[in-house]
Design an enzyme around this catalytic site. Sequence first.
Site, short mmCIF file in Angstrom:
data_model
loop_
_atom_site.label_atom_id
_atom_site.label_comp_id
_atom_site.label_asym_id
_atom_site.label_seq_id
_atom_site.Cartn_x
_atom_site.Cartn_y
_atom_site.Cartn_z
N SER A 234 -0.46 13.88 5.95
CA SER A 234 -1.42 13.29 5.02
C SER A 234 -1.75 14.16 3.81
CB SER A 234 -2.72 12.91 5.74
OG SER A 234 -3.36 14.05 6.26
N LYS A 279 -12.60 11.68 5.97
CA LYS A 279 -12.19 12.60 4.91
C LYS A 279 -13.09 12.46 3.68
CE LYS A 279 -7.45 13.09 6.49
NZ LYS A 279 -6.01 13.01 6.17
#
Length: 339
Positions: A234, A279
């Site tokens: 990611s 996040k």
Amino acid sequence: MKNKFYLNSLIIGIIIAVVLNFITLPYYVTRPGDAQDLSPLVEVEGGNEGAGNFMLTTVKMGKANVFTYAFAKFSEYQNIYPINQIRSEDESDEEYSYRQLHMMENSKETAIKVAYEKAGKEVELLSRGVYVFTVLKGMPAENKLAIGDRITHINGEETSTSEIFMEKVGEMEIGDTIEVTYDRNEREETTEIKLGEHPEKAGAPGIGISLLTDYEISTNPSITIDTAQIGGPSAGLMFSLEVYNQLVEEDITKGYKIAGTGAINVDGEVQRIGGISQKIVAADNSGVDLFFAPNENGAENSNYEEALKAAEDINTKMKIIPINTFDDAINYLDSLEPK
């Protein structure tokens, strides 16, 4: 007597709490991690420094015990997952960690290629075949292939990337038999596998494995990226931006703290990842100004839409920017006024 009773009760309670703390449940708990400056991790020979920062965002994950499970139940940005949603039933913790670190290595090399090509620098990405990263139970590849096998050919034809392998399988029919050549423990082996139905695509052929291309990269100027124990794909987009910023003369950060997430492929396309809400929280806690989120070409329930909801929920001042490609991110930064 009463004091002795209370003391014994306290001691017994402490012992029970300690025991429960070490008993794991068949679940994983994830929670917001942090936003980490990439410049100390990336070093391009003769590279330039930026006034701002490109940052990767992380999600912390661990096996649940009674306490972490209970706490996660009542925490909006902590998630609980059954083990089989994180790793396969017969996959060990070591194999899972190996898979995650290998995915990061692949993501890192792809990010380097995208950034060097955009900057007009020398880069060559060579494929050494494709690794098997998961084998689904009950699918045709079970007991035929194993995690860590490196597939080199299908029906005698070279499969240099995972995309080529999937394309060749996709051209066939359910019930067809393919011959797969692979390396295991430095020895070449061949097996025949009858195609079943793809586990996620009804009516499409599949054998029940996930793959990752094994790349080797050569660059000029040279580059080192220290990913230590960072796992998963990611961080690809953010690595590519940090590398590019060190390669070019202008400072594309323009003084901002810029975080984001998203896997990136060799064509510079930014792809969906998991845990983006967590996040967003991690980035906001680190005082980030801008956050790049995979837009998935405007798909419903995209990472970008999920990020916007989380940003609104926590009332952050951080701006969320939809990104489909590496070029999208560069174009946005080019249009940005310096801080």
